[in-house]
Design an enzyme around this catalytic site. Structure first.
Site, short mmCIF file in Angstrom:
data_model
loop_
_atom_site.label_atom_id
_atom_site.label_comp_id
_atom_site.label_asym_id
_atom_site.label_seq_id
_atom_site.Cartn_x
_atom_site.Cartn_y
_atom_site.Cartn_z
N ASN A 101 0.83 -1.21 0.00
CA ASN A 101 0.00 0.00 0.00
C ASN A 101 0.86 1.25 0.00
O ASN A 101 1.97 1.26 0.51
CB ASN A 101 -0.94 -0.02 1.20
CG ASN A 101 -1.95 -1.15 1.09
OD1 ASN A 101 -2.12 -1.70 0.00
ND2 ASN A 101 -2.57 -1.51 2.18
N VAL A 102 0.28 2.30 -0.56
CA VAL A 102 1.01 3.56 -0.71
C VAL A 102 0.35 4.64 0.16
O VAL A 102 0.57 5.82 -0.04
CB VAL A 102 1.05 3.98 -2.20
CG1 VAL A 102 1.84 2.97 -3.02
CG2 VAL A 102 -0.37 4.12 -2.78
N HIS A 118 5.84 -0.38 -2.56
CA HIS A 118 5.42 0.38 -3.75
C HIS A 118 5.43 1.88 -3.52
O HIS A 118 4.80 2.63 -4.26
CB HIS A 118 4.03 -0.10 -4.19
CG HIS A 118 4.03 -1.51 -4.70
ND1 HIS A 118 2.89 -2.25 -4.89
CD2 HIS A 118 5.06 -2.32 -5.05
CE1 HIS A 118 3.22 -3.46 -5.35
NE2 HIS A 118 4.52 -3.53 -5.44
N CYS A 176 9.89 20.55 -9.93
CA CYS A 176 10.90 20.53 -8.87
C CYS A 176 11.49 21.94 -8.74
O CYS A 176 11.90 22.52 -9.74
CB CYS A 176 11.99 19.52 -9.20
SG CYS A 176 13.41 19.66 -8.10
N CYS A 179 15.45 21.68 -10.20
CA CYS A 179 15.84 21.46 -11.60
C CYS A 179 14.72 21.73 -12.58
O CYS A 179 14.94 21.69 -13.79
CB CYS A 179 16.35 20.04 -11.79
SG CYS A 179 15.09 18.79 -11.49
N GLY A 216 -5.24 -9.21 2.77
CA GLY A 216 -5.82 -8.30 1.78
C GLY A 216 -5.00 -8.11 0.52
O GLY A 216 -5.04 -7.03 -0.07
N SER A 218 -4.19 -9.59 -3.36
CA SER A 218 -4.70 -10.52 -4.39
C SER A 218 -3.58 -11.41 -4.93
O SER A 218 -3.85 -12.37 -5.64
CB SER A 218 -5.33 -9.73 -5.54
OG SER A 218 -4.35 -8.92 -6.15
N ASN A 242 -8.45 -12.84 4.12
CA ASN A 242 -9.00 -12.22 2.91
C ASN A 242 -10.46 -12.68 2.77
O ASN A 242 -10.74 -13.86 2.95
CB ASN A 242 -8.18 -12.69 1.69
CG ASN A 242 -8.37 -11.81 0.47
OD1 ASN A 242 -9.49 -11.44 0.14
ND2 ASN A 242 -7.27 -11.48 -0.20
N PRO A 243 -11.38 -11.78 2.45
CA PRO A 243 -12.77 -12.23 2.24
C PRO A 243 -12.90 -13.09 0.99
O PRO A 243 -13.84 -13.88 0.88
CB PRO A 243 -13.56 -10.93 2.08
CG PRO A 243 -12.58 -9.83 1.95
CD PRO A 243 -11.23 -10.32 2.36
P1 NAD Z 1 -5.86 -5.74 -5.24
O1 NAD Z 1 -6.76 -4.60 -5.47
O2 NAD Z 1 -5.33 -6.47 -6.41
O3 NAD Z 1 -6.60 -6.83 -4.31
C1 NAD Z 1 -7.25 -6.50 -3.14
C2 NAD Z 1 -7.41 -7.74 -2.30
O4 NAD Z 1 -7.97 -7.35 -1.05
C3 NAD Z 1 -8.33 -8.80 -2.88
O5 NAD Z 1 -7.72 -10.08 -2.75
C4 NAD Z 1 -9.58 -8.69 -2.02
O6 NAD Z 1 -10.27 -9.92 -1.89
C5 NAD Z 1 -8.98 -8.25 -0.70
N1 NAD Z 1 -9.90 -7.53 0.19
C6 NAD Z 1 -10.94 -6.74 -0.12
N2 NAD Z 1 -11.51 -6.24 0.98
C7 NAD Z 1 -10.79 -6.70 2.03
C8 NAD Z 1 -10.85 -6.51 3.43
N3 NAD Z 1 -11.77 -5.74 4.00
N4 NAD Z 1 -9.93 -7.14 4.21
C9 NAD Z 1 -8.99 -7.94 3.67
N5 NAD Z 1 -8.89 -8.15 2.34
C10 NAD Z 1 -9.77 -7.53 1.53
O7 NAD Z 1 -4.69 -5.24 -4.33
P2 NAD Z 1 -3.20 -5.72 -4.08
O8 NAD Z 1 -3.14 -7.20 -4.09
O9 NAD Z 1 -2.71 -4.99 -2.92
O10 NAD Z 1 -2.38 -5.22 -5.34
C11 NAD Z 1 -2.30 -4.19 -6.06
C12 NAD Z 1 -1.64 -2.89 -5.92
O11 NAD Z 1 -2.58 -2.02 -5.42
C13 NAD Z 1 -0.49 -2.68 -5.03
O12 NAD Z 1 0.57 -2.39 -5.84
C14 NAD Z 1 -0.81 -1.40 -4.23
O13 NAD Z 1 0.27 -0.49 -4.36
C15 NAD Z 1 -1.97 -0.86 -4.90
N6 NAD Z 1 -3.02 -0.17 -4.14
C16 NAD Z 1 -2.79 0.40 -2.93
C17 NAD Z 1 -3.83 0.99 -2.23
C18 NAD Z 1 -3.54 1.63 -0.91
O14 NAD Z 1 -2.43 2.11 -0.69
N7 NAD Z 1 -4.51 1.61 0.02
C19 NAD Z 1 -5.11 1.00 -2.76
C20 NAD Z 1 -5.32 0.42 -4.01
C21 NAD Z 1 -4.27 -0.19 -4.66
#
Ligand code: NAD
Length: 275
Positions: A101-102, A118, A176, A179, A216, A218, A242-243
């Site tokens: 997550n970011v 990331h 920036c 630069c 959480g 995928s 994970n749900p």
């Molecule tokens: P993804 O969107 O591919 O998958 C999300 C996963 O979370 C799924 O498997 C889903 O079933 C599960 N999920 C949904 N609700 C949930 C809950 N309440 N509790 C637990 N699990 C739950 O996301 P990913 O696998 O993290 O991959 C993708 C990319 O998404 C990453 O590179 C990330 O940087 C980026 N991203 C980040 C954010 C953030 O920073 N919050 C948000 C969206 C995407």
């Protein structure tokens, strides 16, 4: 929730990794990427919005989309799952969070040992246009952003605090102050490599851990997706939360179907009741 023998193994663990994906922050109100109706990619093609080529072609469009995501991140609060993870570390357990997550919600919840694979959406860096940098007669390194600078357009008095003062907000794409390069969020876009320090820190933590919780994620984005498999191969106990279980659930030690905010406080309370 879990087999008693597995609970005993988890309780005896000395080093814990919590590996998190977008689902970790879903209950904080930040949309995930891939889920069909609500996911961010349901509304837009990632290749048009989250690649260096997209930014080169239309920086304003890419900036505006990230501004929208940044607004959701600023409005969000860490949920009970983020807080339960931080509480383990604060109770003295050796916990490393490895997150895709970011949104920096793990930091905001109080976790200290966090590997951001990331990047961080709310931090900016310069867009390095390598073609332009190589074409320049004598590129130097910008003191503010570490990007390439062509001396004549560079402000020699700019420094990192000038850059840190600029935010991901609505408006024209900023430049920036050192630069003059366009600024972009400090996140890993499709087609870009992860920071070497981040992936090495993640591998080190995974190779040393006794237990890994995959929450959480995928497991569709490499190299992050391989981390739970790597932990399994090294003999660690692996638990998925994970749900919508991934294919990991068929191989790991337990899969708990549910949301992170709901499951993690209860799960950790069962494993470490006195913490
Ligand atoms: P993804 O969107 O591919 O998958 C999300 C996963 O979370 C799924 O498997 C889903 O079933 C599960 N999920 C949904 N609700 C949930 C809950 N309440 N509790 C637990 N699990 C739950 O996301 P990913 O696998 O993290 O991959 C993708 C990319 O998404 C990453 O590179 C990330 O940087 C980026 N991203 C980040 C954010 C953030 O920073 N919050 C948000 C969206 C995407």
């Amino acid at each position: 929730m879990l087999d008693p023998a597995l609970i005993a193994d988890l309780r005896a663990a000395r080093r814990i990794v919590v590996f998190t994906g977008a689902g970790m922050s879903a209950e904080s109100g930040i949309p995930t990427f891939r889920e069909r109706l609500t996911g961010l990619w349901a509304q837009v093609d990632p290749m048009e919005i989250a690649t260096p080529w997209a930014f080169r072609a239309d920086p304003q469009r890419v900036w505006d989309w990230h501004v929208h995501l940044a607004e959701a991140v600023r409005a969000a609060r860490p949920n009970a799952g983020h807080e339960a993870i931080a509480a383990l570390e604060q109770a003295g357990l050796d916990v490393t969070v490895i997150t895709q997550n970011v949104d920096a919600l793990h930091h905001r919840a109080g976790s200290r040992a966090v590997v951001e694979l990331h990047g961080n959406l709310l931090r900016l860096k310069s867009f390095v246009d390598e073609e332009a940098a190589f074409a320049a007669a004598s590129p130097t390194i910008c003191r503010a952003c570490d990007g390439y600078a062509v001396w004549e357009s560079c402000d020699p008095y700019a420094d990192r605090s000038d850059l840190a003062a600029i935010e991901l907000r609505a408006g024209a794409v900023p430049r920036c102050p050192g630069c003059g390069a366009l600024l972009r969020p400090d996140v890993v876009w499709f087609g870009e490599p992860l920071a070497v320090e981040a992936i090495e820190a993640a591998w080190n933590a995974v190779d040393r851990c006794d237990v890994l919780f995959a929450v959480g994620a995928s497991l569709e984005v490499e190299p992050a997706a391989s981390l739970p498999w790597r932990a399994l191969a090294r003999g660690a106990r692996v638990i998925e939360v994970n749900p919508s279980p991934t294919e990991l659930v068929g191989q790991c030690h337990a899969g708990i179907r549910g949301g992170a905010a709901e499951v993690l406080p209860e799960l950790f309370g069962i494993i470490w009741p006195s913490r």
